[in-house]
Design a protein around this motif. Structure first.
Motif, PDB file in Angstrom:
ATOM      1  N   ILE A  60       0.838  -1.202   0.000  1.00 18.41           N
ATOM      2  CA  ILE A  60       0.000   0.000   0.000  1.00 18.41           C
ATOM      3  C   ILE A  60       0.878   1.259   0.000  1.00 18.41           C
ATOM      4  N   ALA A  61       1.959   1.237   0.810  1.00 22.99           N
ATOM      5  CA  ALA A  61       2.852   2.402   0.877  1.00 22.99           C
ATOM      6  C   ALA A  61       3.487   2.657  -0.489  1.00 22.99           C
ATOM      7  N   ALA A  62       4.039   1.597  -1.121  1.00 19.46           N
ATOM      8  CA  ALA A  62       4.689   1.744  -2.424  1.00 19.46           C
ATOM      9  C   ALA A  62       3.676   2.219  -3.464  1.00 19.46           C
ATOM     10  N   SER A  63       2.477   1.668  -3.393  1.00 18.56           N
ATOM     11  CA  SER A  63       1.442   2.038  -4.345  1.00 18.56           C
ATOM     12  C   SER A  63       1.055   3.513  -4.193  1.00 18.56           C
ATOM     13  N   LEU A  64       0.936   3.964  -2.956  1.00 20.67           N
ATOM     14  CA  LEU A  64       0.598   5.377  -2.700  1.00 20.67           C
ATOM     15  C   LEU A  64       1.682   6.303  -3.250  1.00 20.67           C
ATOM     16  N   ILE A  65       2.959   5.938  -2.981  1.00 22.70           N
ATOM     17  CA  ILE A  65       4.075   6.763  -3.452  1.00 22.70           C
ATOM     18  C   ILE A  65       4.061   6.861  -4.980  1.00 22.70           C
ATOM     19  N   MET A  66       3.865   5.692  -5.647  1.00 23.23           N
ATOM     20  CA  MET A  66       3.851   5.677  -7.116  1.00 23.23           C
ATOM     21  C   MET A  66       2.705   6.511  -7.664  1.00 23.23           C
ATOM     22  N   ILE A  73       3.669  14.336 -11.464  1.00 22.30           N
ATOM     23  CA  ILE A  73       4.258  14.451 -12.810  1.00 22.30           C
ATOM     24  C   ILE A  73       3.203  14.909 -13.812  1.00 22.30           C
ATOM     25  N   ALA A  74       1.983  14.353 -13.672  1.00 19.16           N
ATOM     26  CA  ALA A  74       0.906  14.725 -14.593  1.00 19.16           C
ATOM     27  C   ALA A  74       0.567  16.218 -14.453  1.00 19.16           C
ATOM     28  N   VAL A  75       0.558  16.726 -13.235  1.00 13.61           N
ATOM     29  CA  VAL A  75       0.239  18.139 -12.993  1.00 13.61           C
ATOM     30  C   VAL A  75       1.352  19.025 -13.574  1.00 13.61           C
ATOM     31  N   LYS A  76       2.606  18.592 -13.392  1.00 14.56           N
ATOM     32  CA  LYS A  76       3.752  19.378 -13.869  1.00 14.56           C
ATOM     33  C   LYS A  76       3.881  19.359 -15.392  1.00 14.56           C
ATOM     34  N   ASN A  77       3.833  18.150 -15.964  1.00 16.22           N
ATOM     35  CA  ASN A  77       4.158  17.987 -17.394  1.00 16.22           C
ATOM     36  C   ASN A  77       2.931  17.833 -18.283  1.00 16.22           C
ATOM     37  N   GLY A  78       1.759  17.907 -17.710  1.00 12.80           N
ATOM     38  CA  GLY A  78       0.547  17.709 -18.518  1.00 12.80           C
ATOM     39  C   GLY A  78       0.086  16.269 -18.450  1.00 12.80           C
ATOM     40  N   GLU A  79      -1.219  16.061 -18.637  1.00 15.68           N
ATOM     41  CA  GLU A  79      -1.830  14.730 -18.463  1.00 15.68           C
ATOM     42  C   GLU A  79      -1.284  13.685 -19.427  1.00 15.68           C
ATOM     43  N   GLY A  80      -0.760  14.146 -20.556  1.00 16.16           N
ATOM     44  CA  GLY A  80      -0.322  13.190 -21.576  1.00 16.16           C
ATOM     45  C   GLY A  80       1.020  12.545 -21.288  1.00 16.16           C
ATOM     46  N   ASP A  81       1.690  12.934 -20.211  1.00 16.91           N
ATOM     47  CA  ASP A  81       3.017  12.375 -19.914  1.00 16.91           C
ATOM     48  C   ASP A  81       2.912  10.864 -19.674  1.00 16.91           C
ATOM     49  N   PRO A  82       3.606  10.059 -20.512  1.00 16.72           N
ATOM     50  CA  PRO A  82       3.477   8.591 -20.369  1.00 16.72           C
ATOM     51  C   PRO A  82       4.002   8.080 -19.031  1.00 16.72           C
ATOM     52  N   LEU A  83       5.014   8.724 -18.463  1.00 15.83           N
ATOM     53  CA  LEU A  83       5.571   8.292 -17.176  1.00 15.83           C
ATOM     54  C   LEU A  83       4.505   8.396 -16.088  1.00 15.83           C
ATOM     55  N   ALA A  84       3.713   9.477 -16.130  1.00 17.58           N
ATOM     56  CA  ALA A  84       2.643   9.675 -15.143  1.00 17.58           C
ATOM     57  C   ALA A  84       1.630   8.531 -15.247  1.00 17.58           C
ATOM     58  N   ALA A  85       1.231   8.206 -16.483  1.00 15.71           N
ATOM     59  CA  ALA A  85       0.237   7.145 -16.696  1.00 15.71           C
ATOM     60  C   ALA A  85       0.769   5.813 -16.184  1.00 15.71           C
ATOM     61  N   VAL A  86       2.043   5.507 -16.518  1.00 14.15           N
ATOM     62  CA  VAL A  86       2.643   4.235 -16.101  1.00 14.15           C
ATOM     63  C   VAL A  86       2.674   4.140 -14.570  1.00 14.15           C
ATOM     64  N   LEU A  87       3.093   5.215 -13.905  1.00 14.41           N
ATOM     65  CA  LEU A  87       3.190   5.216 -12.443  1.00 14.41           C
ATOM     66  C   LEU A  87       1.820   5.008 -11.796  1.00 14.41           C
ATOM     67  N   VAL A  89      -0.946   3.615 -13.154  1.00 14.63           N
ATOM     68  CA  VAL A  89      -1.461   2.266 -13.433  1.00 14.63           C
ATOM     69  C   VAL A  89      -0.729   1.228 -12.582  1.00 14.63           C
ATOM     70  N   LEU A  90       0.615   1.321 -12.532  1.00 16.85           N
ATOM     71  CA  LEU A  90       1.392   0.370 -11.724  1.00 16.85           C
ATOM     72  C   LEU A  90       1.025   0.480 -10.243  1.00 16.85           C
ATOM     73  N   GLY A  91       0.825   1.720  -9.789  1.00 23.64           N
ATOM     74  CA  GLY A  91       0.437   1.942  -8.399  1.00 23.64           C
ATOM     75  C   GLY A  91      -0.861   1.238  -8.071  1.00 23.64           C
ATOM     76  N   CYS A  92      -1.824   1.326  -8.968  1.00 27.21           N
ATOM     77  CA  CYS A  92      -3.129   0.665  -8.747  1.00 27.21           C
ATOM     78  C   CYS A  92      -2.981  -0.844  -8.779  1.00 27.21           C
ATOM     79  N   LEU A  93      -2.210  -1.362  -9.757  1.00 32.40           N
ATOM     80  CA  LEU A  93      -2.019  -2.816  -9.865  1.00 32.40           C
ATOM     81  C   LEU A  93      -1.334  -3.360  -8.613  1.00 32.40           C
ATOM     82  N   LEU A  94      -0.363  -2.603  -8.120  1.00 29.08           N
ATOM     83  CA  LEU A  94       0.412  -3.038  -6.958  1.00 29.08           C
ATOM     84  C   LEU A  94      -0.473  -3.211  -5.724  1.00 29.08           C
ATOM     85  N   VAL A  95      -1.402  -2.275  -5.506  1.00 25.72           N
ATOM     86  CA  VAL A  95      -2.236  -2.353  -4.328  1.00 25.72           C
ATOM     87  C   VAL A  95      -3.182  -3.565  -4.440  1.00 25.72           C
TER      88      VAL A  95
END
Ligand SMILES: [Zn+2]
Length: 160
Positions: A60-66, A73-87, A89-95
């Motif tokens: 849960i901790a790792a998932s929250l951090i991700m 990242i999405a707020v800084k670089n815009g919603e389309g940033d692929p790194l934001a999406a990956v983080l 999605v992975l965060g949700c899968l991890l939990v």
């Protein structure tokens, strides 16, 4: 083990306890061995349940951090940033993964005891047990022996 005992002309209890046992003390010796085995099983179950808590908490901790990092990242670089999406999605899968592993360990460790008839058993269905109402590790389930529904406590050994 049996073959080795045959070669040495000793019995299994003597092999396990590392000493010669005469017939008189034989029974008390086997009882002692069974008790030791029982304590070992109990300790193993306790360790497993503790591991479950670690897995879920760390997951849960790792998932929250991700997820939070993804949102930042999405707020800084815009919603389309692929790194934001990956983080995110992975965060949700991890939990979800942590919850499933934790649940699997919890249900499979030890036994449940029926409040009505005292029957101690391992649940046959992981899925059914997982969806049963619960408070900590006590679950509201139908007893396979008496068929009554009650709050079934988790016990670590069958003899309890
Ligand atoms: Zn019962």
């Amino acid at each position: 083990m049996l073959e080795l005992c045959g070669l040495l002309k000793i019995n299994v209890n003597e092999l396990l306890s590392g000493e010669h046992i005469d017939m008189e003390s034989y029974n008390s010796k086997s009882e002692e061995l069974i008790l030791n085995l029982r304590t070992e099983n109990e300790n193993y179950a306790k360790r497993l349940l503790r591991t479950e808590v670690y897995i879920v908490v760390i997951g849960i901790a790792a998932s929250l951090i991700m997820t939070i990092a993804g949102v930042i990242i999405a707020v800084k670089n815009g919603e389309g940033d692929p790194l934001a999406a990956v983080l995110i999605v992975l965060g949700c899968l991890l939990v979800v993964a942590a919850a499933l592993i934790g649940l699997g360990i919890e249900v499979k460790t030890g036994y449940y005891k029926c409040e009505e008839c005292g029957h101690v058993y391992k649940p046959s269905s992981l899925l059914k047990t997982s969806f049963a109402m619960h408070i900590n590790t006590t679950r509201y389930m139908k007893c396979p022996k008496c068929g009554k529904k009650s709050w079934q406590k988790k016990v670590l050994t069958k003899e309890n």
